[in-house]
Design a protein around this motif. Structure first.
Motif, short mmCIF file in Angstrom:
data_model
loop_
_atom_site.label_atom_id
_atom_site.label_comp_id
_atom_site.label_asym_id
_atom_site.label_seq_id
_atom_site.Cartn_x
_atom_site.Cartn_y
_atom_site.Cartn_z
N PRO A 15 -13.40 -13.95 -1.69
CA PRO A 15 -13.42 -12.63 -1.05
C PRO A 15 -12.28 -11.77 -1.58
O PRO A 15 -11.17 -12.26 -1.80
CB PRO A 15 -13.22 -12.96 0.44
N SER A 16 -12.55 -10.48 -1.76
CA SER A 16 -11.55 -9.61 -2.38
C SER A 16 -11.35 -8.35 -1.57
O SER A 16 -12.18 -7.96 -0.76
CB SER A 16 -11.95 -9.26 -3.82
N ALA A 17 -10.22 -7.70 -1.82
CA ALA A 17 -9.89 -6.42 -1.22
C ALA A 17 -9.31 -5.51 -2.29
O ALA A 17 -8.69 -5.99 -3.25
CB ALA A 17 -8.91 -6.58 -0.06
N LEU A 18 -9.50 -4.20 -2.12
CA LEU A 18 -8.94 -3.20 -3.03
C LEU A 18 -7.90 -2.39 -2.28
O LEU A 18 -8.18 -1.86 -1.21
CB LEU A 18 -10.03 -2.27 -3.56
N PHE A 19 -6.70 -2.27 -2.87
CA PHE A 19 -5.64 -1.43 -2.32
C PHE A 19 -5.34 -0.32 -3.33
O PHE A 19 -5.19 -0.60 -4.53
CB PHE A 19 -4.35 -2.23 -2.08
N THR A 20 -5.23 0.93 -2.87
CA THR A 20 -4.90 2.04 -3.76
C THR A 20 -3.70 2.82 -3.22
O THR A 20 -3.48 2.88 -2.01
CB THR A 20 -6.07 3.03 -3.93
N ALA A 21 -2.96 3.43 -4.13
CA ALA A 21 -1.82 4.28 -3.78
C ALA A 21 -1.80 5.49 -4.69
O ALA A 21 -2.47 5.52 -5.73
CB ALA A 21 -0.51 3.49 -3.90
N LEU A 46 3.16 4.28 -3.08
CA LEU A 46 3.35 3.33 -4.17
C LEU A 46 4.31 2.22 -3.75
O LEU A 46 4.05 1.03 -3.99
CB LEU A 46 3.88 4.05 -5.41
N MET A 47 5.41 2.57 -3.10
CA MET A 47 6.39 1.57 -2.70
C MET A 47 5.83 0.63 -1.64
O MET A 47 6.16 -0.56 -1.61
CB MET A 47 7.66 2.26 -2.20
N CYS A 48 4.97 1.15 -0.78
CA CYS A 48 4.32 0.29 0.21
C CYS A 48 3.43 -0.73 -0.48
O CYS A 48 3.46 -1.93 -0.15
CB CYS A 48 3.51 1.13 1.19
N ALA A 49 2.63 -0.27 -1.43
CA ALA A 49 1.73 -1.17 -2.14
C ALA A 49 2.51 -2.23 -2.93
O ALA A 49 2.15 -3.41 -2.94
CB ALA A 49 0.82 -0.37 -3.07
N LEU A 50 3.58 -1.81 -3.60
CA LEU A 50 4.39 -2.76 -4.37
C LEU A 50 5.03 -3.81 -3.47
O LEU A 50 5.09 -4.99 -3.81
CB LEU A 50 5.47 -2.02 -5.15
N ARG A 51 5.52 -3.37 -2.32
CA ARG A 51 6.16 -4.32 -1.39
C ARG A 51 5.14 -5.33 -0.88
O ARG A 51 5.45 -6.53 -0.74
CB ARG A 51 6.80 -3.56 -0.22
N VAL A 52 3.93 -4.89 -0.60
CA VAL A 52 2.88 -5.80 -0.14
C VAL A 52 2.57 -6.84 -1.21
O VAL A 52 2.46 -8.04 -0.92
CB VAL A 52 1.61 -5.01 0.23
N LEU A 74 -5.29 -4.13 -7.13
CA LEU A 74 -4.30 -3.09 -6.85
C LEU A 74 -4.40 -1.96 -7.86
O LEU A 74 -4.24 -2.18 -9.06
CB LEU A 74 -2.88 -3.68 -6.88
N LEU A 75 -4.67 -0.76 -7.37
CA LEU A 75 -4.61 0.46 -8.19
C LEU A 75 -3.35 1.21 -7.75
O LEU A 75 -3.39 1.99 -6.80
CB LEU A 75 -5.86 1.30 -7.97
N PRO A 76 -2.21 1.00 -8.41
CA PRO A 76 -0.95 1.55 -7.90
C PRO A 76 -0.80 3.05 -8.08
O PRO A 76 -0.14 3.71 -7.28
CB PRO A 76 0.11 0.79 -8.70
N VAL A 77 -1.42 3.61 -9.14
CA VAL A 77 -1.32 5.05 -9.39
C VAL A 77 -2.72 5.59 -9.65
O VAL A 77 -3.23 5.56 -10.77
CB VAL A 77 -0.40 5.36 -10.59
N ALA A 78 -3.35 6.06 -8.59
CA ALA A 78 -4.71 6.58 -8.72
C ALA A 78 -4.74 7.97 -9.36
O ALA A 78 -5.77 8.41 -9.84
CB ALA A 78 -5.39 6.62 -7.36
N ASN A 79 -3.59 8.65 -9.37
CA ASN A 79 -3.51 10.04 -9.85
C ASN A 79 -2.34 10.16 -10.83
O ASN A 79 -1.31 10.77 -10.52
CB ASN A 79 -3.32 10.98 -8.66
N PRO A 83 12.38 0.41 4.87
CA PRO A 83 11.81 0.25 6.22
C PRO A 83 10.36 0.70 6.33
O PRO A 83 9.55 0.05 6.99
CB PRO A 83 12.73 1.13 7.09
N ILE A 84 10.02 1.80 5.68
CA ILE A 84 8.63 2.27 5.73
C ILE A 84 7.72 1.28 5.02
O ILE A 84 6.62 0.96 5.50
CB ILE A 84 8.50 3.66 5.10
N ALA A 85 8.17 0.76 3.87
CA ALA A 85 7.36 -0.20 3.12
C ALA A 85 7.09 -1.46 3.93
O ALA A 85 5.99 -2.01 3.90
CB ALA A 85 8.05 -0.54 1.80
#
Length: 717
Positions: free
Chosen positions: A189-195, A205-211, A238-243, A425-427
């Motif tokens: 099973p898979s999941a997609l995360f984007t930032a 981006l920092m949230c995704a990297l920390r995860v 993980l798509l870290p930079v969608a834009n 802290p936010i991440a």
């Protein structure tokens, strides 16, 4: 204190109408600036101002609130007579100066030998970037290569999935225990995360990297069984930079952080294409209900919500679609900023049909995902107060039937570019929601309900009742054992024909299915007020699934808990391996914070706080047939929704909705005597206590309810 107190107003004039400024107004200013769609403010600005007002009155109790405005919006508000104070004429400069001043206060746990920048967090080896604490594209590439060198068995890629409007590669990474799983659809099973769908939201981006770092570090070390299980039994894309074009524009124009370009690299507003207002809003460019109306998106190329010329006209949204259709993720998580909330479909209209079971799934996932960070959750019109169309979550569910969520991170004080000391802290607030969703992408067994009741036998005997659920999006193909034990002195698990040595076997459960276990008799110690600890162990009865889940359950042994508790008495702690069951847990829930414990509304005048989102219960009493109920407020810029039912995970059956948008909020719906309706007030726009009225009236051919019979019925219900 307020940011306005630390920065003196600048005398320099605005450079142009598209330049963003930081403005301040008093939270006691009444009436508030016009927030309706007939106001000079864009949709996103109205949301930001409304959320900032609520932050100021509800959380910070400051005298002023600050909001980002385009120069054109600022000038229009001033011309309309709104009393604003210009805190800074250039928001980008404000953000970069704030980052520079704050960087000295960041506690550095390590030093990068190359450039001497500090790490993200004491438990993290991620390095703060040079762009106000955030990494440039080159710095991000270096960080990902460093992670890959540290975890070569698990971090694979990058894979290019297309090129941006200006030709930059759009790349994603795959985290899996076997590289063969990363080529396309796989058994895991898979999941997609984007930032960074919106380029001026680098905290995403920092949230995704920390995860990702959390998953790799904790999962590979085996320090926590659950994370180890996820790393080996799931696939994360993980798509870290969608834009990339928008983000690179911000880096080029504001190398120290604070760039305000939101959209992609397409020229849509200026002849040069070099303005922050150029580009397509990628989160209005997805296919489902694209251009549904011009309220939730815009046909103007200069608007922050410009939707493009057609659905999926942009290579960046095409890239996300390609990843989804190639790999078939079971769940999707997009990061955006800011708001401290979790949104899910449908966002294009309040009346959008969403099946009861489907809504229950989203509400249940959202409740679990926000358990630790306390974020608000709901559909966009519920949590942010406005509709959007052509949006990613709506497309994920509407066209692909994949549960899709958007996590809005950071508060109004953080803004689009949080200070370096706030990045970590936010991440961290994103780690649990992301891990939960990744786990739920496959089969996931969890305790759904616990109840304790007085036993029918000897004094001091109680019955424990458990309901377990496969809360995941895949079926279990094997059974599990569920065992209960206790080490609390004076407590004993009583012999039972149903339970063998305190254990019960749960048959294989399909996705979203529950299993109610037979009652387990327990003898409690005679001393009341004592907390009794139970050890709960869940084990898969197959060698291919080695995960053992150990949970501690604390039950408060008192009369109130054993006689009058319900499912709201079960509270989950910050540690997901600890549950508490007591009447005190229920008492901690603020009245009105959920439809399960609503405030009461009655015909006539009622009051909402205007600070907290609040539920009110109203029971119609006048007409058994042909009646209409009406709720309205004389205060403008309020939001109200009416629901016909309340489930344990949230309100169901939306019947009416009004976002007053500059006029009096008023909703009507057909109502029947004896039925309870749930009124939801969102404090988004109008801070401070305010009144609202509830009326029942006859529309046509009404049958008045017999009041004495109605009271008798209620007495025996």
């Amino acid at each position: 204190g307020s940011l306005a107190c630390r920065h003196r107003p600048q005398s320099r004039p605005l450079a142009n109408a598209s330049q963003y400024v930081l403005a301040s107004l008093s939270v006691s200013l009444l009436p508030p600036p016009p927030l309706g769609r007939n106001s000079p403010l864009g949709e996103g600005t109205r949301h930001r101002l409304g959320r900032a007002l609520r932050d100021a009155t509800g959380r910070y109790s400051g005298d002023e609130v600050e909001v980002a405005l385009s120069g054109g919006e600022y000038k229009a508000l001033v011309a309309a007579g709104t009393k604003l104070r210009l805190v800074h004429p250039d928001l980008s400069t404000f953000y970069s100066q704030r980052a520079l001043a704050d960087s000295a206060s960041v506690q550095l746990s390590a030093r990068d030998k190359t450039n001497g920048s500090g790490t993200l967090h004491g438990r993290s080896m991620l390095v703060l970037g040079s762009m106000g604490g955030f990494p440039t594209l080159n710095e991000l590439s270096s960080q990902m290569k460093n992670l890959q060198a540290r975890y070569p068995k698990y971090l694979h890629g990058p894979q290019q999935v297309g090129r941006s409007r200006l030709g930059r590669p759009i790349e994603f990474w795959c985290i899996a225990s076997d590289a063969a799983d990363c080529g396309g659809r796989s058994p895991k099973p898979s999941a997609l995360f984007t930032a960074l769908v919106h380029a001026r939201e680098p905290q995403t981006l920092m949230c995704a990297l920390r995860v990702v770092e959390h998953l790799l570090a904790e999962g590979s070390s085996g320090s926590r069984a659950y994370t180890h299980h996820l790393l080996h039994q799931r696939k994360l894309l993980l798509l870290p930079v969608a834009n990339p074009d928008g983000y690179e524009w911000n880096a080029a124009h504001n190398p120290h952080g604070g760039g305000m370009r939101r959209k992609n690299g397409l020229r849509t507003c200026t002849s040069s294409g070099s303005s922050a207002t150029d580009g397509v809003d990628l989160n209005r460019n997805f296919g489902y209900k694209w251009a549904y109306d011009s309220i939730g998106s815009s046909a103007s190329g200069c608007s922050d919500e410009y939707r493009g010329t057609s659905a999926f006209s942009e290579p960046e949204t095409q890239a996300i679609r390609s990843i989804v259709r190639t790999h078939g993720p079971a769940a999707i998580l997009h990061w955006h900023g800011w708001g401290n909330d979790l949104a899910f479909p449908f966002s294009y209209a309040f009346s959008a049909a969403l099946g009861r079971d489907d809504l229950y799934l989203f509400q249940e996932f959202a409740k679990e995902m926000t358990m630790r960070n306390g974020y608000a959750s709901g559909r966009a019109w519920e949590v942010v107060g406005y509709t959007t169309n052509g949006e990613a979550d709506d497309w994920g569910w509407g066209d692909e039937h994949i549960p899709s969520f958007t996590l809005e991170v950071g508060s109004s004080r953080d803004g689009f570019w949080p200070s370096p000391s706030r990045i970590a802290p936010i991440a961290e607030e994103s780690v649990w929601p992301a891990m939960y969703l990744l786990g739920a992408a496959g089969p996931q067994l969890q305790i759904d309900k616990v109840s304790v009741s007085k036993g029918v036998g000897a004094s001091g005997t109680v019955q424990l009742l458990f309901v377990l659920q496969n809360n995941g999006l895949h079926d279990f193909s094997h059974a599990h054992s569920f065992c209960v034990s206790t080490s609390t002195p004076g407590t004993a698990i009583l012999a039972s024909s149903a339970w063998r040595s305190g254990c019960w076997t749960i048959a294989a459960l399909r996705s979203r299915q529950t299993s109610s276990l037979p009652a387990l008799a327990v003898s409690l110690p005679p001393s009341a007020g004592q907390t009794v600890e139970f050890a709960l162990n869940i084990k898969a009865l197959v060698k291919t699934d080695p995960l053992n889940t150990a949970i501690k359950l604390h039950v408060h042994n008192d009369e109130e808990t054993t006689r009058s508790c319900d499912e709201l008495c079960l509270c989950k702690q910050t540690d997901s391996a600890l549950l508490s069951y007591s009447h005190a847990c229920r008492a901690q829930i603020k009245q009105g914070s959920t439809c399960s414990i609503p405030l009461q509304a009655r015909a006539g005048t009622n009051y909402a706080s205007g600070i907290d989102d609040e539920f009110f219960a109203f029971t119609a009493a006048v007409y058994a047939q042909g009646g209409t109920c009406k709720v309205y407020s004389t205060h403008r810029d309020t939001l109200i929704a009416v629901y016909g039912d309340c489930a344990r995970v949230g309100a169901q059956e939306p019947l009416a909705f009004s976002n007053s948008e500059g006029h009096i909020a008023s909703v009507e719906w057909k109502c029947i005597a004896g039925h309870t309706y749930y009124l939801f007030w969102n404090a988004e726009y109008m801070p401070g206590r305010h009144s609202f009225s509830v009326q029942e009236k006859c529309t046509s051919q009404c049958l008045r309810a017999h009041r004495s019979r109605y009271r008798l019925f209620r007495a025996h219900a």
